[in-house]
Design a protein around this motif. Structure first.
Motif, PDB file in Angstrom:
ATOM      1  N   VAL A  97      26.747  22.430  28.336  1.00  0.00           N
ATOM      2  CA  VAL A  97      27.306  22.273  26.991  1.00  0.00           C
ATOM      3  C   VAL A  97      27.724  23.605  26.399  1.00  0.00           C
ATOM      4  O   VAL A  97      28.834  23.750  25.880  1.00  0.00           O
ATOM      5  N   THR A  98      26.853  24.599  26.456  1.00  0.00           N
ATOM      6  CA  THR A  98      27.164  25.876  25.798  1.00  0.00           C
ATOM      7  C   THR A  98      28.229  26.676  26.536  1.00  0.00           C
ATOM      8  O   THR A  98      29.069  27.329  25.903  1.00  0.00           O
ATOM      9  N   ARG A  99      28.218  26.623  27.867  1.00  0.00           N
ATOM     10  CA  ARG A  99      29.196  27.409  28.621  1.00  0.00           C
ATOM     11  C   ARG A  99      30.569  26.742  28.679  1.00  0.00           C
ATOM     12  O   ARG A  99      31.596  27.408  28.516  1.00  0.00           O
ATOM     13  N   VAL A 104      35.432  23.520  25.744  1.00  0.00           N
ATOM     14  CA  VAL A 104      36.577  22.816  26.335  1.00  0.00           C
ATOM     15  C   VAL A 104      36.838  21.486  25.629  1.00  0.00           C
ATOM     16  O   VAL A 104      37.984  21.177  25.260  1.00  0.00           O
ATOM     17  N   LEU A 105      35.802  20.684  25.437  1.00  0.00           N
ATOM     18  CA  LEU A 105      36.006  19.390  24.800  1.00  0.00           C
ATOM     19  C   LEU A 105      36.440  19.542  23.350  1.00  0.00           C
ATOM     20  O   LEU A 105      37.334  18.827  22.873  1.00  0.00           O
ATOM     21  N   ALA A 106      35.835  20.473  22.631  1.00  0.00           N
ATOM     22  CA  ALA A 106      36.269  20.717  21.247  1.00  0.00           C
ATOM     23  C   ALA A 106      37.719  21.181  21.224  1.00  0.00           C
ATOM     24  O   ALA A 106      38.514  20.740  20.378  1.00  0.00           O
ATOM     25  N   ALA A 207      36.112  29.770  22.431  1.00  0.00           N
ATOM     26  CA  ALA A 207      36.589  28.920  21.351  1.00  0.00           C
ATOM     27  C   ALA A 207      37.598  29.646  20.476  1.00  0.00           C
ATOM     28  O   ALA A 207      38.611  29.064  20.060  1.00  0.00           O
ATOM     29  N   ALA A 208      37.351  30.924  20.178  1.00  0.00           N
ATOM     30  CA  ALA A 208      38.294  31.686  19.361  1.00  0.00           C
ATOM     31  C   ALA A 208      39.649  31.804  20.055  1.00  0.00           C
ATOM     32  O   ALA A 208      40.704  31.633  19.427  1.00  0.00           O
ATOM     33  N   ILE A 209      39.616  32.076  21.356  1.00  0.00           N
ATOM     34  CA  ILE A 209      40.874  32.183  22.107  1.00  0.00           C
ATOM     35  C   ILE A 209      41.565  30.829  22.176  1.00  0.00           C
ATOM     36  O   ILE A 209      42.787  30.727  22.005  1.00  0.00           O
ATOM     37  N   PHE A 210      40.793  29.770  22.409  1.00  0.00           N
ATOM     38  CA  PHE A 210      41.375  28.428  22.464  1.00  0.00           C
ATOM     39  C   PHE A 210      42.009  28.056  21.123  1.00  0.00           C
ATOM     40  O   PHE A 210      43.092  27.466  21.083  1.00  0.00           O
ATOM     41  N   GLY A 211      41.325  28.372  20.026  1.00  0.00           N
ATOM     42  CA  GLY A 211      41.880  28.065  18.711  1.00  0.00           C
ATOM     43  C   GLY A 211      43.193  28.785  18.460  1.00  0.00           C
ATOM     44  O   GLY A 211      44.136  28.201  17.905  1.00  0.00           O
ATOM     45  N   PHE A 212      43.259  30.038  18.883  1.00  0.00           N
ATOM     46  CA  PHE A 212      44.514  30.790  18.743  1.00  0.00           C
ATOM     47  C   PHE A 212      45.624  30.159  19.569  1.00  0.00           C
ATOM     48  O   PHE A 212      46.755  29.993  19.085  1.00  0.00           O
ATOM     49  N   LEU A 247      44.649  26.000  27.684  1.00  0.00           N
ATOM     50  CA  LEU A 247      43.211  25.983  27.402  1.00  0.00           C
ATOM     51  C   LEU A 247      42.413  25.933  28.703  1.00  0.00           C
ATOM     52  O   LEU A 247      41.479  26.718  28.902  1.00  0.00           O
ATOM     53  N   LEU A 248      42.783  25.037  29.606  1.00  0.00           N
ATOM     54  CA  LEU A 248      42.057  24.922  30.866  1.00  0.00           C
ATOM     55  C   LEU A 248      42.276  26.145  31.754  1.00  0.00           C
ATOM     56  O   LEU A 248      41.363  26.582  32.457  1.00  0.00           O
TER      57      LEU A 248
END
Length: 261
Positions: A97-99, A104-106, A207-212, A247-248
């Motif tokens: 979950v944490t790694r 990824v799911l979020a 998460a920060a990179i994915f959000g960007f 993202l992936l």
């Protein structure tokens, strides 16, 4: 022979288009980021985007994380029971979950929900000439529409991932205790012993990179949409697909950088 050459030429054109697109997106992103240090900054757009991305995405991210944690626990139990290693399930759940699954799911849920909405909103403004009107009013459209959304996406997704991590671990705990008859104290103790701050930190960095990237894809495809309603629909689809693929891809690259040793 001509068919073979045409096929090779088609591959070459596709690769060139991909390289051209990557260059355009990079320049677009750098231009938007550069406006962060050049006033004015449109706080109202930023706060609105932060609420839209962070708060209104909470339900779908929370439900996804909760059930994903439960599924990991069930699947782990099915495999580990054969080797009498059920005690490792708590560690597997918190590690996965944490790694990986939290970020990824979020990210995928936000890409489907927010990336599409950004692209549709900005694309509609483009095809109805509202972006041109902003330029006429001496308002830089990239500074007004794109920069606040990029910052909001970068800040909001780590918050969502924290929630996803907590609920994902909780989902595994609920399944293990209520369905698989684990002792609650033992499960909690195993979870705490497997907890590593490095895993959470890397997940939040992802998460920060994915959000960007999600905000960038939504804004880029919406900003460059053409052709009326049909063009807006195509831009929305392209934004979600591109954000999910990036993202992936970045998830693999970041995992290789931080955990390859």
């Amino acid at each position: 022979m001509d068919k073979i050459l045409d096929f090779i030429a088609g591959i070459g054109r596709t690769l060139l288009d991909m390289v051209r697109m990557a260059g355009q997106v990079t320049l677009f992103g750098l231009l938007a980021v550069s406006h962060l240090v050049r006033p004015p900054f449109y706080w109202r757009t930023f706060w609105g985007s932060l609420v839209e991305i962070g708060f209104f995405s909470l339900p779908v991210v929370a439900l996804t994380a909760l059930f994903s944690g439960g599924v990991i626990a069930l699947q782990s139990y099915t495999g580990f029971a054969q080797y009498h290693a059920q005690s490792a399930i708590a560690g597997i759940v918190i590690l996965a979950v944490t790694r990986e699954l939290g970020p990824v799911l979020a990210g995928l849920m936000v890409a489907g929900r927010v990336g599409a909405a950004m692209s549709a909103e900005i694309g509609t403004m483009r095809v109805t000439n509202q972006i041109d009107a902003l330029s006429t009013l001496s308002t830089n459209p990239v500074k007004y529409l794109v920069t606040p959304r990029l910052l909001a996406g970068t800040l909001a997704l780590p918050f969502l991932v924290i929630v996803a991590d907590i609920l994902g671990v909780m989902g595994g705990f609920i399944v293990c205790v209520m369905k698989l008859n684990f002792v609650p104290q033992a499960y909690i103790s195993a979870t705490l012993s497997s907890f590593k701050m490095m895993d959470v930190t890397v997940g939040l960095a992802k998460a920060a990179i994915f959000g960007f990237l999600i905000a960038l894809m939504g804004c880029y495809h919406g900003y460059h949409s053409r052709g009326g309603a049909e063009g807006v629909g195509a831009a929305t689809t392209a934004a979600v697909v591109a954000a999910s693929i990036l993202l992936l891809t970045f998830d693999y690259l970041l995992t290789d950088v931080f955990f390859s040793q």
